[in-house]
Design a protein around this motif. Structure first.
Motif, short mmCIF file in Angstrom:
data_model
loop_
_atom_site.label_atom_id
_atom_site.label_comp_id
_atom_site.label_asym_id
_atom_site.label_seq_id
_atom_site.Cartn_x
_atom_site.Cartn_y
_atom_site.Cartn_z
N ALA A 202 16.50 52.56 67.47
CA ALA A 202 15.38 51.98 66.55
C ALA A 202 15.73 50.70 65.74
CB ALA A 202 14.75 53.24 65.74
N ALA A 203 17.23 50.97 65.50
CA ALA A 203 17.78 49.98 64.75
C ALA A 203 17.95 48.68 65.46
CB ALA A 203 18.95 50.25 63.77
N VAL A 204 18.42 48.65 66.59
CA VAL A 204 18.57 47.68 67.37
C VAL A 204 17.27 46.80 67.85
CG1 VAL A 204 19.22 46.88 69.97
CG2 VAL A 204 20.68 48.43 68.62
N LEU A 205 16.21 47.57 68.13
CA LEU A 205 14.89 47.19 68.32
C LEU A 205 14.36 46.37 67.10
CD1 LEU A 205 13.10 50.07 70.46
CD2 LEU A 205 14.15 47.82 71.12
N LEU A 206 14.49 46.89 65.89
CA LEU A 206 14.19 46.39 64.71
C LEU A 206 14.56 44.91 64.29
CD1 LEU A 206 13.77 49.49 62.48
CD2 LEU A 206 11.90 48.12 63.15
N ALA A 207 16.14 44.74 64.84
CA ALA A 207 16.73 43.68 64.65
C ALA A 207 16.41 42.75 65.61
CB ALA A 207 18.06 43.84 64.84
N LEU A 208 15.97 43.04 66.81
CA LEU A 208 15.29 42.07 67.89
C LEU A 208 13.98 41.34 67.45
CD1 LEU A 208 16.12 43.96 71.27
CD2 LEU A 208 16.88 41.59 70.48
N SER A 209 13.25 42.35 66.68
CA SER A 209 12.21 41.97 66.43
C SER A 209 11.90 40.83 65.02
CB SER A 209 11.01 43.34 65.79
OG SER A 209 9.93 42.85 65.14
N ALA A 210 13.00 41.23 64.35
CA ALA A 210 13.14 40.16 63.11
C ALA A 210 13.64 38.71 63.47
CB ALA A 210 14.08 40.75 62.11
N LEU A 211 14.75 38.95 64.77
CA LEU A 211 15.06 37.68 65.17
C LEU A 211 13.96 36.97 65.85
CD1 LEU A 211 18.63 38.94 66.44
CD2 LEU A 211 18.25 37.34 64.63
N THR A 212 13.00 37.65 66.59
CA THR A 212 12.14 37.03 67.58
C THR A 212 10.78 36.36 66.72
OG1 THR A 212 12.69 38.59 69.40
CG2 THR A 212 10.34 37.40 69.47
N LEU A 213 10.73 37.29 65.67
CA LEU A 213 9.79 36.81 64.72
C LEU A 213 9.86 35.43 64.04
CD1 LEU A 213 6.87 37.60 63.86
CD2 LEU A 213 7.81 38.55 62.03
N GLY A 214 11.32 35.22 63.82
CA GLY A 214 12.10 34.25 63.22
C GLY A 214 11.70 32.84 64.15
N ARG A 215 11.47 33.04 65.44
CA ARG A 215 11.25 31.78 66.53
C ARG A 215 9.66 31.31 66.09
NH1 ARG A 215 14.58 31.36 70.40
NH2 ARG A 215 13.40 29.31 70.60
N VAL A 216 9.01 32.05 65.52
CA VAL A 216 7.46 31.64 65.51
C VAL A 216 7.47 30.63 64.18
CG1 VAL A 216 5.34 31.99 64.64
CG2 VAL A 216 6.39 34.09 65.90
N ARG A 217 6.75 29.58 64.49
CA ARG A 217 6.51 28.50 63.32
C ARG A 217 6.13 29.10 62.18
NH1 ARG A 217 3.27 23.68 66.54
NH2 ARG A 217 4.41 23.93 68.79
N PRO A 218 6.49 28.46 61.12
CA PRO A 218 6.14 29.22 59.75
C PRO A 218 4.63 28.92 59.47
CG PRO A 218 7.97 27.36 59.43
CD PRO A 218 7.68 27.20 60.87
N VAL A 219 4.41 30.07 59.05
CA VAL A 219 2.66 30.49 58.76
C VAL A 219 2.67 30.46 57.42
CG1 VAL A 219 0.69 31.85 58.95
CG2 VAL A 219 2.42 31.75 60.86
N LEU A 220 2.44 29.18 56.54
CA LEU A 220 2.47 29.16 55.48
C LEU A 220 1.30 29.70 54.51
CD1 LEU A 220 4.03 25.66 54.90
CD2 LEU A 220 5.20 27.70 54.82
#
Length: 438
Positions: A202-220
């Motif tokens: 679970a921890a590895v998957l959550l880290a992947l999620s955080a890294l991938t979400l960081g690739r989305v352009r900022p939603v201000l």
């Protein structure tokens, strides 16, 4: 910040008549990152949830010597301790999703869950789990969820054009439901092989999620001119939902139907003491509703519904209640799996209609707060439904709790169709408010 492509010169195609002709949201890179981040995060949290429930029930039965009814009540308390932070923090979470950069809020939530997974993994490995510890970490997991839900829900309308939104919501549901198939099954199997390893997974998957979400352009957040005092903004979100009868009826239908018919809390009881399937069987039981939901979500992504959406949503909730009654009476594992698949399919249909209607009937600067209210209703229905099931199981037994709850959900559907005729009269997904072009 152009996270949505510029609109064409002609009037845009709106959801409804031409929804099936809209392009795939996967054409947009931001949406692909968003989809994968959602998939990995849900897979991780679902694996954790199914194992926490089993560990709590097994600990109550084995280490504390509780009876089936007493341990079932502990599962109900588990739902309650996860609901309390949701009830308290939902207005704050909705405000945060409308005031701060939405990706950052969701990433922060993932980091909280990584810490929870690491703690659970350590105490599982060392054999130090206790009921108070499990209840505490479940409450912290509720805190992470309350901030993640509104932020993630509010991102999608800002990264695809409006005509793509119904299909984007359906594909987002595919991410959620397919992860909800794989996560519980993987969690149950990994736990059976090596209990602590499920939390590393679970921890590895959550880290992947955080890294991938960081690739989305900022939603201000919305511009400063639409902001007010934080407390005023929180109240505004609640008042907007209360005054809009359509939104109120849609959200509360799910709230009361699932509170009454929720059978999830009893799955560890069914797996261990009724169907005799063990932790592996529990993983498959938890995954079964998501199988049905994923099938329906895929169909809706390929061909979104266009007509009589409100009536279809009401019928879907009624089918969910009827499936719950049948599941409660089943003592055959294969039949129970099939009934859970049907329940998941019906639930997905109503979730798709409800989610699309809520997004398209809410102004962009309030989407985080309204999503938070909707998320609170969903979480309240799940967690309070577990509490209701656990308390009722202590009196009627687990089978009686499930059957009575399913029958009550059918009754709620009929009452809401009468109380909120707006739901029956919702013919299409024609939006009242369009997503902001950023």
């Amino acid at each position: 910040m152009a996270t949505i492509p510029p609109p064409p010169d002609e009037e845009p195609v709106l959801p409804g008549d031409a929804a099936a002709k809209a392009p795939s949201p996967l054409r947009y890179a931001d949406y692909r990152y968003y989809w994968f981040a959602r998939f990995t995060a849900v897979m991780a949290t679902m694996a954790m949830v199914v194992v926490i429930g089993y560990q709590l029930y097994d600990t109550a039965r084995t280490d504390y010597g509780m009876s089936i009814r007493e341990a079932s009540f502990q599962l109900g308390l588990l739902g309650l301790v996860q609901f309390v932070p949701l009830a308290i923090l939902t207005p704050v979470a909705g405000w945060a999703a409308d005031r701060f950069e939405r990706r950052s809020v969701a990433i922060f939530s993932n980091l909280i869950d990584i810490g929870i997974a690491a703690t659970l993994g350590w105490f599982t490995w060392t054999g130090g789990l206790t009921l108070p510890l499990l209840f505490t970490l479940a409450a912290l997991h509720g805190v992470a969820r309350v901030f993640s839900g509104p932020a993630m829900s509010a991102i999608a309308p800002n990264i695809v054009p409006i005509e793509v939104l119904p299909r984007a919501i359906a594909m987002s549901s595919i991410a959620w439901q397919s992860a909800a198939v794989v996560g519980p099954a993987a969690g149950g199997l990994i736990y059976a092989a090596h209990p602590a390893s499920v939390y590393v997974f679970a921890a590895v998957l959550l880290a992947l999620s955080a890294l991938t979400l960081g690739r989305v352009r900022p939603v201000l957040p919305p511009p400063a001119e639409v902001r007010g005092h934080p407390l005023r903004e929180m109240v505004d979100g609640l008042q907007f939902t209360w005054k809009e009868r359509f939104l109120l009826g849609t959200i509360t239908l799910d709230l009361f139907a699932v509170i009454l018919s929720g059978a999830t809390a009893m799955l560890p009881v069914y797996a261990r003491d009724i169907l005799h399937a063990g932790s592996e069987g529990l993983g498959f039981l938890r995954a079964a509703p998501a199988i049905g939901a994923a099938i329906v979500a895929l169909g809706l992504a390929i061909r979104p519904i266009e007509r009589n959406v409100g009536v279809k949503m009401l019928w879907a909730v009624a089918v969910f209640g009827a499936g719950t009654v049948a599941f409660g009476l089943s003592t055959n594992f294969a039949l129970s799996m099939l009934l859970l698949i049907v329940m998941g399919a019906a639930d997905m249909f109503s979730v798709f209609v409800r989610g699309t209607l809520i997004q398209l009937n809410t102004p962009d600067h309030m989407r985080g707060r309204v999503s938070a209210v909707s998320g609170l209703a969903i979480s309240a229905s799940n967690e309070l439904g577990e509490m209701r099931a656990g308390a009722m199981a202590a009196v009627l037994g687990p089978i009686g709790a499930v059957v009575v709850g399913g029958a009550a959900a059918i009754g709620v559907t009929a009452i809401w169709a009468w109380l909120f005729p707006e739901l029956r009269h919702a013919r299409t997904f024609k939006p009242q408010f369009e997503p902001a072009a950023r």
